[in-house]
Design a protein around this motif. Sequence first.
Motif, PDB file in Angstrom:
ATOM      1  N   LYS A 179     -40.487  19.157 -24.541  1.00 25.68           N
ATOM      2  CA  LYS A 179     -39.938  18.591 -25.777  1.00 25.68           C
ATOM      3  C   LYS A 179     -39.660  19.682 -26.812  1.00 25.68           C
ATOM      4  O   LYS A 179     -38.632  19.661 -27.495  1.00 25.68           O
ATOM      5  CB  LYS A 179     -40.923  17.561 -26.346  1.00 25.68           C
ATOM      6  N   TYR A 180     -40.566  20.648 -26.908  1.00 18.24           N
ATOM      7  CA  TYR A 180     -40.447  21.672 -27.939  1.00 18.24           C
ATOM      8  C   TYR A 180     -39.993  23.026 -27.388  1.00 18.24           C
ATOM      9  O   TYR A 180     -40.056  24.042 -28.088  1.00 18.24           O
ATOM     10  CB  TYR A 180     -41.773  21.814 -28.693  1.00 18.24           C
ATOM     11  N   LYS A 181     -39.531  23.009 -26.141  1.00 16.40           N
ATOM     12  CA  LYS A 181     -38.962  24.211 -25.512  1.00 16.40           C
ATOM     13  C   LYS A 181     -39.929  25.403 -25.572  1.00 16.40           C
ATOM     14  O   LYS A 181     -39.557  26.522 -25.953  1.00 16.40           O
ATOM     15  CB  LYS A 181     -37.620  24.563 -26.173  1.00 16.40           C
ATOM     16  N   LEU A 182     -41.161  25.147 -25.151  1.00  9.68           N
ATOM     17  CA  LEU A 182     -42.195  26.179 -25.194  1.00  9.68           C
ATOM     18  C   LEU A 182     -42.219  27.052 -23.942  1.00  9.68           C
ATOM     19  O   LEU A 182     -42.876  28.090 -23.930  1.00  9.68           O
ATOM     20  CB  LEU A 182     -43.574  25.528 -25.388  1.00  9.68           C
ATOM     21  N   GLY A 183     -41.567  26.588 -22.890  1.00  9.93           N
ATOM     22  CA  GLY A 183     -41.560  27.375 -21.660  1.00  9.93           C
ATOM     23  C   GLY A 183     -42.880  27.303 -20.920  1.00  9.93           C
ATOM     24  O   GLY A 183     -43.596  26.303 -20.988  1.00  9.93           O
ATOM     25  N   VAL A 184     -43.229  28.389 -20.230  1.00 10.49           N
ATOM     26  CA  VAL A 184     -44.457  28.416 -19.433  1.00 10.49           C
ATOM     27  C   VAL A 184     -45.591  28.974 -20.285  1.00 10.49           C
ATOM     28  O   VAL A 184     -45.357  29.683 -21.267  1.00 10.49           O
ATOM     29  CB  VAL A 184     -44.277  29.269 -18.161  1.00 10.49           C
ATOM     30  N   PRO A 185     -46.839  28.675 -19.931  1.00  8.03           N
ATOM     31  CA  PRO A 185     -47.965  29.184 -20.724  1.00  8.03           C
ATOM     32  C   PRO A 185     -48.006  30.705 -20.732  1.00  8.03           C
ATOM     33  O   PRO A 185     -47.832  31.359 -19.702  1.00  8.03           O
ATOM     34  CB  PRO A 185     -49.194  28.617 -20.011  1.00  8.03           C
ATOM     35  N   TYR A 186     -48.280  31.258 -21.901  1.00 15.28           N
ATOM     36  CA  TYR A 186     -48.390  32.705 -22.068  1.00 15.28           C
ATOM     37  C   TYR A 186     -49.781  33.192 -21.675  1.00 15.28           C
ATOM     38  O   TYR A 186     -49.944  34.279 -21.111  1.00 15.28           O
ATOM     39  CB  TYR A 186     -48.090  33.038 -23.526  1.00 15.28           C
ATOM     40  N   ALA A 187     -50.805  32.385 -21.981  1.00 15.75           N
ATOM     41  CA  ALA A 187     -52.179  32.755 -21.666  1.00 15.75           C
ATOM     42  C   ALA A 187     -53.004  31.490 -21.498  1.00 15.75           C
ATOM     43  O   ALA A 187     -52.611  30.414 -21.960  1.00 15.75           O
ATOM     44  CB  ALA A 187     -52.771  33.638 -22.763  1.00 15.75           C
ATOM     45  N   GLY A 188     -54.147  31.623 -20.832  1.00 13.97           N
ATOM     46  CA  GLY A 188     -54.986  30.450 -20.610  1.00 13.97           C
ATOM     47  C   GLY A 188     -56.389  30.815 -20.166  1.00 13.97           C
ATOM     48  O   GLY A 188     -56.709  31.968 -19.886  1.00 13.97           O
ATOM     49  N   ASN A 189     -57.217  29.789 -20.074  1.00 14.66           N
ATOM     50  CA  ASN A 189     -58.583  29.899 -19.572  1.00 14.66           C
ATOM     51  C   ASN A 189     -59.065  28.471 -19.332  1.00 14.66           C
ATOM     52  O   ASN A 189     -58.409  27.514 -19.740  1.00 14.66           O
ATOM     53  CB  ASN A 189     -59.488  30.638 -20.564  1.00 14.66           C
ATOM     54  N   TYR A 190     -60.209  28.320 -18.701  1.00 18.43           N
ATOM     55  CA  TYR A 190     -60.738  26.977 -18.451  1.00 18.43           C
ATOM     56  C   TYR A 190     -62.212  27.050 -18.124  1.00 18.43           C
ATOM     57  O   TYR A 190     -62.756  28.096 -17.761  1.00 18.43           O
ATOM     58  CB  TYR A 190     -59.977  26.298 -17.301  1.00 18.43           C
ATOM     59  N   PHE A 191     -62.872  25.888 -18.300  1.00 17.54           N
ATOM     60  CA  PHE A 191     -64.253  25.754 -17.850  1.00 17.54           C
ATOM     61  C   PHE A 191     -64.434  24.373 -17.256  1.00 17.54           C
ATOM     62  O   PHE A 191     -63.571  23.497 -17.381  1.00 17.54           O
ATOM     63  CB  PHE A 191     -65.247  25.997 -19.000  1.00 17.54           C
ATOM     64  N   GLU A 192     -65.570  24.184 -16.606  1.00 15.11           N
ATOM     65  CA  GLU A 192     -65.950  22.879 -16.093  1.00 15.11           C
ATOM     66  C   GLU A 192     -67.244  22.460 -16.772  1.00 15.11           C
ATOM     67  O   GLU A 192     -68.109  23.291 -17.064  1.00 15.11           O
ATOM     68  CB  GLU A 192     -66.135  22.918 -14.580  1.00 15.11           C
ATOM     69  N   ALA A 193     -67.362  21.161 -17.024  1.00 16.32           N
ATOM     70  CA  ALA A 193     -68.548  20.641 -17.698  1.00 16.32           C
ATOM     71  C   ALA A 193     -68.916  19.291 -17.113  1.00 16.32           C
ATOM     72  O   ALA A 193     -68.060  18.558 -16.601  1.00 16.32           O
ATOM     73  CB  ALA A 193     -68.296  20.505 -19.197  1.00 16.32           C
TER      74      ALA A 193
END
Length: 209
Positions: A179-193
């Motif tokens: 919708k906002y033409k952001l493209g692909v993620p530039y950076a990321g991270n994740y966790f599980e809980a």
Amino acid sequence: MFKGVINNAPKFLKYPNSRNYTMTSISKGWYSKKIVPDVIDQPPTGKLVIEYPDVSIHEGYPIVYPSQVKEPPEVYWKVREHGVYCTLCMLDPDAPSRRKNYLGEWLHWLVGNIADYQVDRGDILAEYIGAGPPRGTGLHRYIFLLYKQPSKMHFNETKLTNQYWKGREKFSMRKFALKYKLGVPYAGNYFEAEYDEYVDELHKQLKLK
């Protein structure tokens, strides 16, 4: 206080050079946890540093409890460009459980128009809420994604407080980015809980009970 990279940030946060910042290590984790393709079509090209008071997040390690992540983290990313606006999100695709995720993606945090890496000065579209996996639903994935914006933007979205749940369910970061033409993620991270007793308090705050 949450923030982006600032001048007095530790050197290893400003200029990461460990193997954790290589494309290979990022790709393996995002595929093995099925974040690709469940949430995004390809992994980010860089890594966000996510720092809570009692735990640092390293692509799924360690497994955390909701009581450890109830306040917004500090967020850092590698300095490459200045004068760029960014959007940051945190979401859970496993609501109410990974096997029955009919409420996912559940939006936990959304901030747009982050300038000069200062997250706390961006436009808060969804106030931060911590991890809230219901009792007995096992591990949930909590994913942080940072996108570069093409410019400063007006986000035509209902702003969500941390006092009510409505509007957070069935979010789609793919659709938002399109919708906002952001493209692909530039950076990321994740966790599980997984569940601990703080979840009951959070659900009460959100009026889920």
